[in-house]
Design a protein around this motif. Sequence first.
Motif, PDB file in Angstrom:
ATOM      1  N   MET A  74       0.834  -1.213   0.000  1.00  0.00           N
ATOM      2  CA  MET A  74       0.000   0.000   0.000  1.00  0.00           C
ATOM      3  C   MET A  74       0.865   1.259   0.000  1.00  0.00           C
ATOM      4  SD  MET A  74      -1.233   0.115   3.932  1.00  0.00           S
ATOM      5  CE  MET A  74      -0.486   1.338   4.990  1.00  0.00           C
ATOM      6  N   SER A  75       0.229   2.376  -0.265  1.00  0.00           N
ATOM      7  CA  SER A  75       0.898   3.671  -0.163  1.00  0.00           C
ATOM      8  C   SER A  75       0.836   4.099   1.302  1.00  0.00           C
ATOM      9  CB  SER A  75       0.201   4.701  -1.052  1.00  0.00           C
ATOM     10  OG  SER A  75       0.211   4.275  -2.383  1.00  0.00           O
ATOM     11  N   HIS A  76       1.988   4.115   1.965  1.00  0.00           N
ATOM     12  CA  HIS A  76       2.027   4.405   3.403  1.00  0.00           C
ATOM     13  C   HIS A  76       1.929   5.887   3.716  1.00  0.00           C
ATOM     14  CE1 HIS A  76       2.906   0.370   4.935  1.00  0.00           C
ATOM     15  NE2 HIS A  76       3.562   0.215   3.805  1.00  0.00           N
ATOM     16  N   ASN A  77       2.700   6.683   3.045  1.00  0.00           N
ATOM     17  CA  ASN A  77       2.708   8.121   3.314  1.00  0.00           C
ATOM     18  C   ASN A  77       1.762   8.818   2.357  1.00  0.00           C
ATOM     19  OD1 ASN A  77       4.633   7.938   5.401  1.00  0.00           O
ATOM     20  ND2 ASN A  77       6.251   7.752   3.878  1.00  0.00           N
ATOM     21  N   SER A  78       0.491   8.485   2.509  1.00  0.00           N
ATOM     22  CA  SER A  78      -0.520   9.026   1.612  1.00  0.00           C
ATOM     23  C   SER A  78      -0.654  10.534   1.806  1.00  0.00           C
ATOM     24  CB  SER A  78      -1.869   8.364   1.884  1.00  0.00           C
ATOM     25  OG  SER A  78      -1.741   6.979   1.786  1.00  0.00           O
ATOM     26  N   ALA A  79      -0.889  11.193   0.701  1.00  0.00           N
ATOM     27  CA  ALA A  79      -1.094  12.638   0.747  1.00  0.00           C
ATOM     28  C   ALA A  79      -2.413  12.925   1.457  1.00  0.00           C
ATOM     29  CB  ALA A  79      -1.119  13.194  -0.662  1.00  0.00           C
ATOM     30  N   THR A  80      -2.393  13.936   2.291  1.00  0.00           N
ATOM     31  CA  THR A  80      -3.614  14.317   3.010  1.00  0.00           C
ATOM     32  C   THR A  80      -3.912  15.790   2.778  1.00  0.00           C
ATOM     33  OG1 THR A  80      -2.449  14.867   5.066  1.00  0.00           O
ATOM     34  CG2 THR A  80      -3.193  12.586   4.810  1.00  0.00           C
ATOM     35  N   VAL A  81      -5.209  16.092   2.810  1.00  0.00           N
ATOM     36  CA  VAL A  81      -5.670  17.460   2.639  1.00  0.00           C
ATOM     37  C   VAL A  81      -6.768  17.736   3.652  1.00  0.00           C
ATOM     38  CG1 VAL A  81      -5.045  17.640   0.200  1.00  0.00           C
ATOM     39  CG2 VAL A  81      -7.306  16.761   0.835  1.00  0.00           C
ATOM     40  N   SER A  82      -7.194  18.980   3.684  1.00  0.00           N
ATOM     41  CA  SER A  82      -8.260  19.430   4.577  1.00  0.00           C
ATOM     42  C   SER A  82      -9.505  19.745   3.743  1.00  0.00           C
ATOM     43  CB  SER A  82      -7.791  20.695   5.302  1.00  0.00           C
ATOM     44  OG  SER A  82      -8.878  21.475   5.727  1.00  0.00           O
ATOM     45  N   LYS A 108      -7.188  16.092  13.067  1.00  0.00           N
ATOM     46  CA  LYS A 108      -6.607  14.749  13.005  1.00  0.00           C
ATOM     47  C   LYS A 108      -7.660  13.678  12.722  1.00  0.00           C
ATOM     48  CE  LYS A 108      -2.811  15.990  15.936  1.00  0.00           C
ATOM     49  NZ  LYS A 108      -1.537  15.442  16.225  1.00  0.00           N
ATOM     50  N   GLU A 109      -8.887  14.112  12.464  1.00  0.00           N
ATOM     51  CA  GLU A 109      -9.980  13.172  12.235  1.00  0.00           C
ATOM     52  C   GLU A 109     -10.170  12.905  10.740  1.00  0.00           C
ATOM     53  OE1 GLU A 109     -14.794  12.833  12.845  1.00  0.00           O
ATOM     54  OE2 GLU A 109     -13.709  14.437  13.851  1.00  0.00           O
ATOM     55  N   PHE A 110     -10.150  11.624  10.385  1.00  0.00           N
ATOM     56  CA  PHE A 110     -10.376  11.227   8.994  1.00  0.00           C
ATOM     57  C   PHE A 110     -11.832  11.481   8.626  1.00  0.00           C
ATOM     58  CE2 PHE A 110     -11.679   7.877   5.958  1.00  0.00           C
ATOM     59  CZ  PHE A 110     -10.898   8.272   4.888  1.00  0.00           C
ATOM     60  N   VAL A 111     -12.036  12.205   7.520  1.00  0.00           N
ATOM     61  CA  VAL A 111     -13.412  12.509   7.106  1.00  0.00           C
ATOM     62  C   VAL A 111     -13.770  11.923   5.750  1.00  0.00           C
ATOM     63  CG1 VAL A 111     -13.672  14.581   8.517  1.00  0.00           C
ATOM     64  CG2 VAL A 111     -12.775  14.780   6.205  1.00  0.00           C
ATOM     65  N   GLY A 112     -12.791  11.479   4.971  1.00  0.00           N
ATOM     66  CA  GLY A 112     -13.123  10.887   3.684  1.00  0.00           C
ATOM     67  C   GLY A 112     -11.975  10.909   2.702  1.00  0.00           C
ATOM     68  N   ILE A 113     -12.360  10.790   1.447  1.00  0.00           N
ATOM     69  CA  ILE A 113     -11.381  10.717   0.365  1.00  0.00           C
ATOM     70  C   ILE A 113     -11.886  11.564  -0.799  1.00  0.00           C
ATOM     71  CG2 ILE A 113     -12.439   8.655  -0.642  1.00  0.00           C
ATOM     72  CD1 ILE A 113      -9.601   7.606  -1.191  1.00  0.00           C
ATOM     73  N   VAL A 114     -10.964  12.106  -1.554  1.00  0.00           N
ATOM     74  CA  VAL A 114     -11.325  12.864  -2.750  1.00  0.00           C
ATOM     75  C   VAL A 114     -10.441  12.357  -3.891  1.00  0.00           C
ATOM     76  CG1 VAL A 114      -9.782  14.816  -2.312  1.00  0.00           C
ATOM     77  CG2 VAL A 114     -11.850  15.171  -3.621  1.00  0.00           C
TER      78      VAL A 114
END
Length: 140
Positions: A74-82, A108-114
């Motif tokens: 898997m991609s471990h260091n996945s890009a994250t956004v707000s 720090k709360e996961f809300v979804g994916i785009v």
Amino acid sequence: MAWKIESKIVRKVASIDEDRSALEAAIVMTKEFIGAIVVRNSSGIAGIFTERDLMMSVVGKKKDPEKVRIREVMSHNSATVSPNDSVSDCLDLMKNLRCRHLLVFADKEFVGIVSLRDLVALMIEEKEDLIESLNRYITS
């Protein structure tokens, strides 16, 4: 004014434990008709597993998808956004990181994916709104 991505966040996402097989992930992705699945572990969100991960790290290397654990490929260091990030910022990030999916966190709360597709749809809406505004301005 740059539009925020909040309206296009997919909040109900498929997820799978990092100890499951790549085959199990591929089956879920096929069933759900999605290109990426969120990977979780006992600590929370561990990363993301994408079609590209499956092709480049499993199939392309002639590994048995039933034996390969997602945590291995898997991609471990996945890009994250707000949710407050702009479409253009997200597109720039995707371009620079060569990815098509971003994990969305509010604090720090996961809300979804785009996905890239979601952002393109939002960008088209933004451009259509601009065209409509300009037409109203010109004709008034």
